[in-house]
Design a protein around this motif. Structure first.
Motif, short mmCIF file in Angstrom:
data_model
loop_
_atom_site.label_atom_id
_atom_site.label_comp_id
_atom_site.label_asym_id
_atom_site.label_seq_id
_atom_site.Cartn_x
_atom_site.Cartn_y
_atom_site.Cartn_z
N ARG A 78 73.47 -17.73 30.54
CA ARG A 78 72.03 -17.83 30.76
C ARG A 78 71.58 -19.27 30.92
NH1 ARG A 78 69.95 -14.74 25.76
NH2 ARG A 78 67.97 -15.58 26.50
N ILE A 244 70.88 -11.09 24.96
CA ILE A 244 69.60 -10.51 25.41
C ILE A 244 69.33 -9.30 24.52
CG2 ILE A 244 68.52 -9.30 27.34
CD1 ILE A 244 70.21 -11.12 29.21
N ASP A 245 68.08 -9.06 24.17
CA ASP A 245 67.74 -7.97 23.25
C ASP A 245 68.19 -6.62 23.78
OD1 ASP A 245 66.61 -9.83 21.69
OD2 ASP A 245 64.52 -9.20 22.02
N VAL A 253 66.40 -3.96 26.37
CA VAL A 253 64.95 -3.87 26.14
C VAL A 253 64.20 -4.58 27.26
CG1 VAL A 253 63.08 -4.50 24.57
CG2 VAL A 253 65.30 -3.78 23.65
N ASP A 255 60.10 -5.15 29.17
CA ASP A 255 58.65 -4.95 29.06
C ASP A 255 58.19 -4.07 30.22
OD1 ASP A 255 58.53 -6.52 31.32
OD2 ASP A 255 57.81 -8.32 30.29
N ARG A 259 61.08 -6.88 32.63
CA ARG A 259 61.70 -8.15 32.27
C ARG A 259 62.34 -8.02 30.89
NH1 ARG A 259 59.70 -13.93 33.79
NH2 ARG A 259 58.34 -12.94 35.29
N THR A 260 63.53 -8.61 30.74
CA THR A 260 64.21 -8.56 29.45
C THR A 260 63.72 -9.70 28.57
OG1 THR A 260 65.99 -10.06 30.07
CG2 THR A 260 66.28 -7.72 30.63
N SER A 261 64.36 -9.91 27.43
CA SER A 261 63.94 -11.00 26.56
C SER A 261 64.23 -12.36 27.19
CB SER A 261 64.62 -10.87 25.19
OG SER A 261 66.03 -10.86 25.35
N ASP A 262 65.07 -12.40 28.22
CA ASP A 262 65.25 -13.63 29.01
C ASP A 262 64.39 -13.50 30.25
OD1 ASP A 262 66.02 -15.52 30.89
OD2 ASP A 262 68.14 -15.45 30.32
N PRO A 263 63.39 -14.38 30.43
CA PRO A 263 62.46 -14.22 31.55
C PRO A 263 63.13 -14.26 32.93
CG PRO A 263 61.83 -16.09 30.14
CD PRO A 263 63.09 -15.54 29.58
#
Ligand SMILES: Cc1cc2nc3c(=O)[nH]c(=O)nc-3n(C[C@H](O)[C@H](O)[C@H](O)COP(=O)(O)OP(=O)(O)OC[C@H]3O[C@@H](n4cnc5c(N)ncnc54)[C@H](O)[C@@H]3O)c2cc1C
Ligand code: FES
Lengths: 811, 134
Positions: A78, A244-245, A253, A255, A259-263
């Motif tokens: 990442r 990543i979550d 996960v 939103d 989008r994951t916890s990494d934008p």
């Protein structure tokens, strides 16, 4: 941003890259997929075992999209924004999209490594290979996918067991009552259902070959193939390893914008955990793909969760579930004899529809699903018991009609009103509704029928009937002339639309010469002159060459005729020869020469059977397994002259190499070791379509009977100028319905269809010969009625490549 | 501009040869004229030249009605022409010439027009016909 990389190449990835391109993204797109092929229609996976080719299942790679196939992504850096692949390469990204889907869950029991799973083409190839020599199979898992796998094993000729942990089948879609009815259906088909049973061990022999499956109670089911289909697990391993979550029970996960916890990383499809839920249906996966594409391009689309309604036809049984599976009140309809179970869940005030379950008859699904969460459109009893379901109800605009593609009734109405769409194919093209599982098509039809735009079935201003209705009127009332028909059932004196249509129906039903009496005035010029009109008013002449087989002597006659009349000569795509540039008064002279040499009309001018192409077949070809030429000739002679709503083309291939291109024909035949496979509904032309497998390994007699009925049913029910492909698509119930009618005689029509074909075959006569033998008909073939010897002076030619070509005259 | 002078009638064929709703083509004063008999027995004559394709084919079109008006559809691209006025009903602004037609003594007759719209010379003037009737 310049480069989007997608990990995983399944349906979600495909929809995503398509959406990116459609929305005008012009950066670099790279898709990395572990399977050795581009994305394919996984929903239709099972059809791969019943004849659908890989090519038909595979989605086209959108233009400008780079693919790395057969390549697994092994890690994400990442920090550096690169992904690593199994081959040791690294691929940099600005945005990474995880579309890794899910993997079948295989319970950790001894011997599990010898079992199969059911998810990819490779899995199916492995199952097919293992079925060779096997006689029994077990599927572990009685859910949607398990039953599909069981159907596949049964199709491979195995005695099949289904082992399901829950007390009944398809526990996610149906309740206990529905499960019992479903079990009845499935056992009727000869499968054994072991519900409420687990798995102890996959038993193998010393060589590691599977011999059976042991249940926890110690009992053993004999089987040489075991397939696990006991649920799926999201493939979130890449995200997990990269920090990543992921959800507690798996899934990346995301939103509401995917989008994951990494934008810089998105996740879509079955690997994503959206709103706390993993979605195992293609519809929501597609929606996620669209949302992600929109967001990456700066949009604000949100994924609001999705309807998990399902409707499917498994092993011939319709099963559907929509909305909630419980409610304060419920109404149940149960017919154990007919195998039908329908239940609706309703709010405590008995006003709002909450959901429903259907087994054996899924009609309420299409009509009632859009009413979930809305006031009941009628008394529940009427909705369930009348059999008509909720047909005739008006859907609210926001009601979802197509769950696979998330299309609302309003969107379909807008397409009808604003884009002038007037039929189901139009709605499909415009909105994508109906393009995936097809279960919403009846709904689309209803919306079309009810839309403000009156879609009239009327053929033209002279008849308010459709072609199929006119066919029935003519058949049932024994009408024999156009005048009789229009006087009794129409207005005015007809036009270039209804006259040829009626002529074709009369020809299909009664045969007889197309230029006999009043019928001559109904024909398009091609039929009226038994030749094909060309741009300068001359005609082309095509003698029949059945199956494309011709003797040298006959070939020489064609050459001599062409030379003597100065005709432009061209080999057609249908394995025959077209002679161009004949004036009206030359036609009978040309026919006479041809007929004397043993030729007859090739009906190139008619909405009729054109040709039956063939490859050379087993007589000469070292690969051929059947005599394709012999069959092609027999079929062409049987169906020659048969008038139909549109032209009919056919071909016969002598082996699976398919040199005759039979699958691009209205009815195509491909030889197998055991007999013939029949494909129907194909065409080339403006909108090419491959024919679908209709029946396999038929004997020649069975084949001919099946084609007889297929053609007659088509002729009876199709619209004007509707090729078989469009007909099959438009007919309610599609190919399954057609198969039901002509194989299982579900409408009790077969005897009549057979008799009609027998009549056609026995009354066929060559139209050219009949014309040259009849002075009355012959007298029509002049350029000028008051100067019979004078050729039309306006027809002039120039030369190109040693042949004539029409001289262009500007009007 | 067309100036119509006193008519000379040309015989086309016997009335019974002209079948209902099936056209014939006749040479009338050097012009190709499409002649039709409608279902009610009336006869009509219009130019045989299809203005859309440049081919002389209208006599071979399907005869019918549109809103009660007798019509013929071009056999090439199906544009419909009124047999009464010659107007193309699908492409307003385009028309074919009409000719007076009558039945006299059991024969169909069409009046040649002494003056015709300006035209190019005969279409075969610059070409040569490579095909002769055998
Ligand atoms: C037999 C069967 C019948 C079905 N019937 C229906 C139905 O009737 N209706 C319905 O709605 N749904 C149905 N489904 C479910 C539907 O197919 C899935 O919802 C859909 O395929 C999900 O798409 P996806 O792209 O998210 O995942 P997938 O289809 O699983 O695709 C993911 C791809 O990513 C690849 N991949 C994974 N990890 C990596 C990696 N690290 N590197 C590279 N590539 C990777 C995988 O090999 C796979 O090709 C059915 C599924 C099956 C198996
Ligand atoms: S609901 Fe599946 S295609 Fe519309």
């Amino acid at each position: 941003m310049s480069r989007v990389v997608v990990a995983g190449y399944g349906p979600a990835a495909h929809r995503f890259v398509e959406a990116l391109r459609e929305r005008g993204f012009d950066g670099r797109i790279t898709v990395i997929g572990e399977e050795p092929r581009p994305a394919y229609d996984r929903v239709a996976l099972t059809s791969y075992l019943t004849g659908t080719s890989l090519a038909d299942l595979t989605y086209a790679v959108p233009e400008g999209v780079e693919t790395l196939l057969g390549t697994r992504v092994t890690g994400i850096d990442r920090e550096a924004r690169v992904v690593a692949t199994a081959g040791g390469a690294t691929v940099p990204y600005d945005v990474l999209v995880l579309a890794t889907g899910s993997a079948p869950f295989v319970p950790p029991v001894p011997g599990a490594e010898h079992a199969h799973v059911y998810r990819t083409i490779d899995d199916l190839d492995a199952i097919r290979a293992a079925s060779d020599g096997a006689s029994e199979g077990v599927v572990v898992g009685g859910g949607l996918l398990g039953l599909e796998a069981a159907d596949a094993l049964r199709g491979l000729g195995l005695r099949t067991h289904i082992v399901e942990m829950s007390p009944w089948l398809m526990p996610r879609q149906v309740d206990e009552g529905g499960g019992a009815v479903l079990k009845g259906h499935i056992e009727d088909l000869g499968l054994s259902v072991h519900a409420g049973a687990g798995v102890q061990e996959v038993v193998t022999d010393a060589e590691g070959r599977v011999t059976g499956l042991r249940k926890p109670d110690g009992s053993l089911l004999d089987a040489q193939i075991v397939v696990f289909s006991a649920g799926i697990r999201p493939r979130d391993e890449l995200a997990r390893a990269a920090g990543i979550d992921v959800g507690e029970r798996g899934g990346v996960v995301v939103d509401a914008g995917m989008r994951t916890s990494d934008p810089a990383v998105y996740a879509i499809g079955e690997c994503a955990l959206a709103g706390g839920q993993v979605y195992g249906l293609v519809g929501p996966c597609n929606t996620m793909a669209e949302v992600a594409a929109d967001r990456i391009l700066g949009g604000t689309a949100v994924f609001e969760g999705a309807d998990l309604s399902t409707k499917l036809k498994l092993l011939g049984v319709e099963v559907a579930q929509f909305g909630a599976m419980s409610g304060a009140l419920d109404v149940t309809y149960m017919d154990p004899v007919g195998g039908v179970y329908k239940r609706l869940f309703i709010s405590d005030d008995a006003r709002t529809l909450l959901g429903g379950i259907c087994v054996g008859d899924a009609a309420p699904y299409a009509t009632l699903r859009p009413f979930v969460g809305k006031p009941l459109p009628a008394a529940p009893a009427d909705l369930l018991f009348t059999g008509t379901g909720a047909a005739g109800l008006d859907l609210p605009d926001e009601a979802q009609v197509c769950s696979c593609n998330n299309v609302s009734a309003g969107a379909v109405r807008a397409a009808i009103a604003d884009k002038g769409v007037s039929d189901v194919p139009g709605v499909k093209a415009c909105t994508r509704a109906g393009t995936t599982c097809g279960s919403c098509v009846p709904m689309l039809k209803q919306l079309l029928e009810k839309s403000g735009v009156e879609i009239s079935k009327a053929l033209c201003e002279h008849f308010t009937y459709s072609r199929a209705e006119l066919f029935d009127i003519i058949r049932v009332r024994g009408v024999t002339t156009f005048s009789e028909l229009i006087a009794g059932h129409g207005t005015g004196r007809g036009c270039d639309i209804c006259k040829p249509t009626v002529a074709s129906i009369l020809a299909s039903l009664h045969n007889g010469h197309v230029l006999e009496g009043e019928r001559a005035a109904l024909q398009d010029t091609n039929d009226a002159y038994l030749a094909n009109i060309q741009k300068n008013g001359t005609y082309s002449v095509v003698p029949r060459i059945p199956g494309g087989e011709i003797t040298p002597d006959k070939l020489i006659v064609i050459g001599e005729v062409a030379r003597d009349f100065g005709l432009y000569t061209k080999i057609t795509g249908g394995q025959r020869i077209d002679l161009f540039g004949a004036r009206v008064e030359q036609l009978p002279q040309i026919w006479k020469r041809l007929v004397d040499a043993g030729f007859e009309s090739g009906h190139a001018y008619g909405k009729a059977l054109r040709t039956v192409k063939s490859c050379v077949g087993s007589t000469w070809c070292r690969y051929g397994v059947q005599d394709s030429v012999g069959l092609a000739i027999a079929l062409e002679l049987r169906y020659r002259g048969l008038r139909a709503p549109h032209k009919l083309k056919s071909a016969v291939s002598g082996c699976a190499r398919e040199c005759a291109e039979a699958r691009s024909k209205d009815f195509g035949i491909i030889a197998t070791e055991q007999g013939w496979n029949l494909y129907v509904g194909g065409n080339g032309g403006f909108k090419p379509r491959h024919a679908d497998l209709f029946a396999s390994d038929l004997t020649t007699d069975e084949l001919i009977r099946t084609i007889d009925r297929f053609l007659m049913y088509y002729i009876r029910t199709a619209d004007r100028l509707q090729r078989t492909a469009a007909w099959v698509e438009s007919i309610e119930g599609g190919l399954d319905h057609v198969r039901d009618v002509i194989v299982n005689d579900s409408l009790g029509l077969c005897a009549e269809l057979d008799a009609q074909m027998a009549h056609h075959v026995s009354t066929y006569e060559d139209e050219w010969r009949a014309t040259i033998e009849d002075p009355e008909k012959l007298s029509r073939f002049v350029s000028f009625v008051n100067a019979p010897g004078v050729p039309d002076p306006s027809i002039v030619f120039e030369r190109e490549r040693d042949q004539i070509k029409p001289m262009v005259v500007t009007p | 501009m067309t100036v119509t002078l006193p008519m000379t009638w040309t015989t086309v064929c016997d009335y019974h040869v002209l079948l209902p709703e099936r056209g014939v083509c006749a040479l009338v004063g050097g012009e190709q004229v499409a002649v039709f008999r409608t279902f009610d027995g009336a006869v009509y004559a219009i130019g045989n030249l299809d203005p859309f394709s440049g081919a002389h084919v209208l006599s071979r079109g399907i005869v019918g009605t549109r809103g009660g008006e007798p019509t013929v559809a071009s056999p090439l691209h199906k544009q419909v022409f009124s047999l009464v006025t010659g107007a193309c009903l699908d492409e307003p602004g385009t028309a074919v010439p009409t000719y007076p037609a009558r039945v006299a003594d059991g024969r169909v007759e069409v009046a040649a027009r002494a003056a015709l719209p300006e035209r190019d010379g005969p279409v075969n003037a610059s070409g040569r016909s490579l095909v002769d009737a055998p």
